[in-house]
Design a protein around this motif. Structure first.
Motif, short mmCIF file in Angstrom:
data_model
loop_
_atom_site.label_atom_id
_atom_site.label_comp_id
_atom_site.label_asym_id
_atom_site.label_seq_id
_atom_site.Cartn_x
_atom_site.Cartn_y
_atom_site.Cartn_z
N LYS A 299 3.30 2.29 -8.98
CA LYS A 299 4.73 2.04 -8.82
C LYS A 299 5.35 3.02 -7.83
O LYS A 299 6.11 2.61 -6.93
CB LYS A 299 5.43 2.15 -10.18
N ASN A 300 5.04 4.29 -7.98
CA ASN A 300 5.67 5.32 -7.15
C ASN A 300 5.23 5.25 -5.69
O ASN A 300 5.99 5.63 -4.79
CB ASN A 300 5.37 6.70 -7.71
N ASN A 301 4.01 4.78 -5.46
CA ASN A 301 3.46 4.82 -4.11
C ASN A 301 3.38 3.47 -3.41
O ASN A 301 3.32 3.44 -2.16
CB ASN A 301 2.06 5.44 -4.14
N ASN B 213 -5.58 9.29 -10.63
CA ASN B 213 -4.61 8.21 -10.48
C ASN B 213 -5.22 6.82 -10.48
O ASN B 213 -4.50 5.82 -10.57
CB ASN B 213 -3.79 8.44 -9.21
N THR C 167 -0.60 6.89 -16.34
CA THR C 167 -0.62 7.69 -15.12
C THR C 167 -0.93 6.82 -13.91
O THR C 167 -0.25 6.91 -12.88
CB THR C 167 -1.67 8.81 -15.24
N SER D 283 1.98 4.36 -13.15
CA SER D 283 3.10 5.04 -12.50
C SER D 283 2.77 5.37 -11.05
O SER D 283 3.64 5.31 -10.17
CB SER D 283 3.44 6.33 -13.25
N TRP D 284 1.51 5.73 -10.77
CA TRP D 284 1.11 6.03 -9.40
C TRP D 284 1.28 4.81 -8.51
O TRP D 284 1.82 4.92 -7.39
CB TRP D 284 -0.33 6.52 -9.35
N ALA E 147 5.20 0.38 -4.73
CA ALA E 147 6.25 -0.59 -5.05
C ALA E 147 7.04 -0.97 -3.81
O ALA E 147 7.46 -2.13 -3.65
CB ALA E 147 7.19 -0.04 -6.12
N TYR F 281 4.40 -1.56 -14.95
CA TYR F 281 4.55 -1.98 -13.55
C TYR F 281 3.50 -3.03 -13.17
O TYR F 281 3.83 -4.05 -12.55
CB TYR F 281 4.49 -0.80 -12.59
#
Length: 297
Positions: free
Chosen positions: A213-215, A198, A207, A210-211, A217, A72
């Motif tokens: 991206k998930n929070n 994170n 990790t 991904s954090w 993006a 990401y």
């Protein structure tokens, strides 16, 4: 009687007066340009409506940029800008946070807990507030808004320098759960600080990637069409790369695919944030720093 001769002195004096005035104007313009050089440079920067700065931990440029473990972040680099020569100021972590926030390490050399409200030096938040802009920080695992605790689970005060300054409202230190879903309600400038897992300090690159991206993006996508900016940077490297860190900028004001090779550090980042927000001041060593260039639309 001829009037030509008496007229010559008057003509000469007039020419001298005009030449003197022109010379004075030129000198004055030159001095003004010298005095306002930084203001002129700042004027070339865009003026984003919102800037979100994400602080990550302890990884070198080569550990993130081009790594399959951070897909990401690399997509943001490809769609935005990556600084190929971005550097931390020192080691360990905490002094770097103070540097990027206040233009100085404030005499801090370790990672211990500081005295809350013990400092009064100018900083990004105090400048924003004085200029009528808005400021906030969003700190993952902070127990509650405005909490000045030293440690709590995966939360660490050492990554949150704003609580050290008496000229920054304690209540502007929010939990990450308070990060607005309506991005238009974000402050002019805000810092996002993931917790010790994170931010890649205790957990893997994947990790942390991904954090983000998930929070974030959603904000990144929104920023592309709403004159806003996302910055992802690191406090320091892994102590094996000359303190070279990854720094990625993404959003509508940024030219996609740019990768300047000029050398920048946390003081340059602070100066750039100050000038993007047009606060009209520079804290500490940001006054002698350089705005990030070559990446703006």
């Amino acid at each position: 009687m001829s009037t030509g001769t008496p007229g010559r002195p008057r003509t000469t004096r007039t020419k001298k007066t005009v030449l003197a005035a022109a010379l004075a104007a030129t000198v004055g313009a030159t001095l003004t340009a010298l005095d306002t050089g930084s203001a002129s440079a700042a004027a070339t920067l865009p003026r984003p409506d919102h800037i979100v700065v994400v602080m990550m931990e302890n990884h070198a440029y080569k550990q993130i940029i081009g790594s399959s473990s951070a897909p990401y972040l690399n997509s943001l680099a490809k769609g935005g800008a990556v600084l190929k020569a971005s550097y931390g100021i020192t080691h360990p972590s905490q002094p770097n946070y103070f540097a990027v926030f206040s233009g100085s390490t404030q005499g801090i050399t370790g990672d211990g807990c500081y005295s809350v409200g013990s400092m009064s030096a100018p900083n990004l938040a105090s400048e924003l507030i004085a200029a009528g802009r808005t400021w906030g920080s969003y700190n993952e695992s902070l127990p509650s808004e405005g909490s000045t605790t030293c440690k709590s689970g995966k939360y660490a005060q050492k990554h949150n320098p704003w609580f050290a300054f008496k000229n920054v409202p304690t209540g502007s230190g929010h939990t990450f759960a308070q990060f607005p879903s309506d991005y238009g309600k974000l402050p002019t400038v805000s810092f996002v600080v993931p917790n010790l897992c994170n931010d890649m300090h205790d957990c893997s690159v994947g990790t942390g990637d991904s954090w983000i991206k998930n929070n974030l993006a959603g904000y990144a996508d929104w920023a592309r069409t709403h004159n806003s900016l996302l910055v992802v940077t690191y406090d320091e490297d892994d102590r094996n790369s000359g303190n070279q860190i990854p720094t990625v900028l993404y959003g509508q004001p940024v030219k996609a695919g740019t990768a300047p090779t000029a050398k920048y550090n946390h003081y340059d980042m602070l100066r750039t944030l100050e000038d993007l927000a047009a606060v009209g001041k520079h804290a500490g060593k940001a006054a002698d720093a350089t705005d990030i260039a070559g990446i703006w639309n």
